[in-house]
Design an enzyme around this catalytic site. Structure first.
Site, PDB file in Angstrom:
ATOM      1  NE  ARG A 112       4.782  -4.232  -0.832  1.00  0.00           N
ATOM      2  CZ  ARG A 112       4.216  -3.099  -0.943  1.00  0.00           C
ATOM      3  NH1 ARG A 112       3.107  -3.016  -0.269  1.00  0.00           N
ATOM      4  NH2 ARG A 112       4.709  -2.254  -1.614  1.00  0.00           N
ATOM      5  CD  GLU A 202      -0.152   2.998  -2.339  1.00  0.00           C
ATOM      6  OE1 GLU A 202       0.052   4.160  -1.967  1.00  0.00           O
ATOM      7  OE2 GLU A 202      -0.962   2.013  -1.646  1.00  0.00           O
ATOM      8  CE1 TYR A 345      -4.518   0.013   3.744  1.00  0.00           C
ATOM      9  CE2 TYR A 345      -3.647   0.625   1.436  1.00  0.00           C
ATOM     10  CZ  TYR A 345      -3.469   0.268   2.774  1.00  0.00           C
ATOM     11  OH  TYR A 345      -2.212   0.150   3.387  1.00  0.00           O
TER      12      TYR A 345
HETATM   13  C1  BGC Z   1       1.107   3.375   1.666  1.00  0.00           C
HETATM   14  C2  BGC Z   1       1.622   2.876   3.036  1.00  0.00           C
HETATM   15  C3  BGC Z   1       0.466   3.474   3.964  1.00  0.00           C
HETATM   16  C4  BGC Z   1      -0.666   2.911   3.752  1.00  0.00           C
HETATM   17  C5  BGC Z   1      -1.821   3.413   4.838  1.00  0.00           C
HETATM   18  C6  BGC Z   1      -0.467   3.006   1.392  1.00  0.00           C
HETATM   19  O1  BGC Z   1      -0.984   4.195   0.605  1.00  0.00           O
HETATM   20  O2  BGC Z   1       1.809   2.299   0.689  1.00  0.00           O
HETATM   21  O3  BGC Z   1       2.805   3.311   2.884  1.00  0.00           O
HETATM   22  O4  BGC Z   1       1.119   3.289   5.311  1.00  0.00           O
HETATM   23  O5  BGC Z   1      -1.131   3.331   2.589  1.00  0.00           O
HETATM   24  O6  BGC Z   1      -1.971   4.730   4.273  1.00  0.00           O
END
Ligand code: BGC
Length: 529
Positions: A112, A202, A345
């Site tokens: 990606r 996002e 995350y």
């Molecule tokens: C984003 C990435 C970023 C990652 C870690 C995501 O919100 O798409 O660009 O590096 O988080 O913070």
């Protein structure tokens, strides 16, 4: 710890040796297999992700125009933790051959990456198509395909063309026309080979950081108003770009177009916290754009509409701060995606706010929810990032139930640290989250791809180069910015090869359990010997 104790009894002296097996109380980052298959289904794809501004460098190479990020980093060095910029980053613009070698080593099924709008269309529109910029992406795509790696391409990953400022960027609906023009150009130029497209990365992060926190371009602070307009324009530009593909390109190109959301899962803060708090949080975070696209109504979540309509009225406005989606738009938006991209995350606790501590207007005020963290969750280098794999499993199940088991592509999931090569924290995180995906698949969720973020250590937005997410370390001080493999990359490759979650030492999962049993027996014996 070892203690020697002497005891006197009837003129005999007894010596006892006590050995305590002490383990440092460490916050866990793991998840157990809950039954079902242990092998990822055939066709399930493993990949890695990056974005243009974070890795490419070559910020003004070959007629590329500056993006809002180029200008922001140049004009506000102080806004970045290490005063850095993405001017050079990992220099992927010049070093794709090195990237390709690393991707081959990883054995990923897909890659990606994002296209930089200002590299291919420096003047925003198709009036001038930058042949050199286009050639770069052609090379990337062709070489990936030649090596059996599928390209998964994001059209817009935060790096907004600076030119868009003239049109008030995402506060003005003209962005919809510009974005569709850009998407059309991408389909026409690369769509013969790219079969998986993501329109926006996002929207919630982009609009929150760009229009509330004002630490991403365009650096606006407009909570509850600009924030909502930005999200609305993201939604409409996505939907129109999707429709353009279906009308003009799909019959020939036969690809899929989706959108990527960042989302957490939510747990009740207290036993007494009403279930409503969790539902509200999910609706405000994921449902905001997911409900119009994947839901039944083609409109914003009803909870958001009633909250914001009522508050707007109380504030003396004659209309709602939440833009209105009329029937015509509803038809365009509803069903405008072939899959849902999810960046997961971490998770959070939620509770209902009891008073009104927030700025008016704002999303906190409208949603009436407050978030918190669990001190027992393991934390990454990034302040926002905690290891909560069960959150991913729950989230996937929520999406399955709510959106008719739509196809889900996990487009990001990753862990940050200082960049060490023996990155066991990243391995734990990866392993636990892959387990969450497998558990969800075993529970009937339609997850087809997993993307680890990130392929390389890169420019981490306002944190600069202080936090590393990569499976490969980029030696920034070496002449050729060499890509150095980390333990986590080796681990991921073993998973991909075996198509199952292996123990971090390379054996199957049960081997590590076996080793733990042996260790425990050893510790118990110590007490008696
Ligand atoms: C984003 C990435 C970023 C990652 C870690 C995501 O919100 O798409 O660009 O590096 O988080 O913070």
């Amino acid at each position: 710890m070892k203690y020697i104790i002497y005891t006197k009894y009837n003129n005999y002296i007894f010596k006892s040796v006590l050995i305590f097996h002490t383990t440092v109380a460490e916050n866990k980052c793991e998840l157990t297999h809950k039954g079902g298959i242990t092998r990822f289904p055939d066709g399930f794809a493993f990949g890695v992700g990056t974005s243009a501004y974070q890795i490419e460098g070559g910020w003004n190479a070959d007629d590329k125009a500056p993006s809002a990020w180029d200008n922001y980093t140049h004009r506000h060095r102080e806004a970045f933790l290490d005063w850095s910029t993405g001017d050079n980053a990992a220099e992927s613009y010049y070093r794709f051959e090195q990237d390709l070698e690393a991707l081959k080593k990883l054995k990923v099924n897909f890659y990606r990456f994002s296209i930089s709008w200002t590299r291919v269309l420096p003047q925003l529109t198709t009036e001038f198509k930058n042949a050199k910029g286009i050639a770069y992406y052609n090379k990337v795509i062709d070489q990936l395909l030649a090596n059996n790696i599928t390209p998964l391409v994001t059209m817009f990953h935060f790096d907004m063309p600076d030119e868009l400022y003239k049109y008030n960027a995402f506060l003005n609906s003209s962005i919809i026309d510009y974005f569709v023009m850009y998407a059309d150009f991408l389909y026409a130029t690369f769509g013969d080979r790219v079969k998986l497209w993501i329109t926006h990365n996002e929207p919630l992060q982009f609009c929150t950081k760009g229009y509330v926190e004002a630490n991403f371009p365009p650096l606006v602070h407009s909570p509850g108003v600009g924030h909502y307009i930005c999200m609305d324009n993201m939604l409409r530009s996505h939907a129109r770009a999707y429709r353009r593909y279906k009308e003009k390109y799909f019959s020939k190109q036969k690809g899929k177009v989706g959108i990527t959301f960042d989302v957490r899962f939510f747990f009740k803060k207290y036993r007494e916290t009403p279930d409503e708090a969790v539902e509200r949080a999910l609706q405000y975070e994921l449902g905001w754009l997911a409900e119009p696209i994947y839901g039944k109504t083609g409109n914003y979540p009803s909870i958001m509409k009633s909250d914001i309509d009522n508050n707007s009225w109380k504030e003396g406005l004659s209309g709602s701060r939440l833009p209105i989606i009329n029937n015509e738009w509803s038809q365009i938006i509803k069903g405008s995606a072939d899959f849902m991209g999810l960046n997961y995350y971490q998770s959070a606790y939620v509770d209902m706010a009891t008073n009104r501590p927030h700025e008016v207007p704002s999303i906190e005020y409208d949603s009436k929810i407050i978030f918190s963290r669990d001190e027992y969750w393991r934390r990454a280098k990034s302040g926002f990032l905690y290891c909560v794999p069960e959150g991913l499993e729950n989230l996937l199940k929520w999406v399955r139930d709510r959106y008719d088991n739509v196809e889900v592509i996990i487009t990001e999931n990753g862990w940050s640290d200082d960049g060490q090569l023996d990155d066991s924290g990243r391995i734990d995180y990866l392993k636990a989250h892959l387990q969450a995906v497998l558990n969800a698949i075993n529970d009937g969720c339609n997850v087809t791809h997993y993307t680890y973020w990130s392929f390389l250590d890169n420019f981490e937005w306002i944190m600069g180069y202080t936090e590393k997410f990569g499976l490969f370390y980029v030696n920034m001080s070496s002449v050729n910015k060499e890509r150095v493999i980390k333990d986590s990359a080796k681990y991921y490759t073993k998973v991909i090869k075996n198509r199952r979650i292996v123990a971090s030492n390379g054996g199957q999962q049960y081997c590590s359990n076996f080793v733990s049993v042996l260790l425990s027996v050893f510790v118990i014996l110590n007490f008696y010997l």
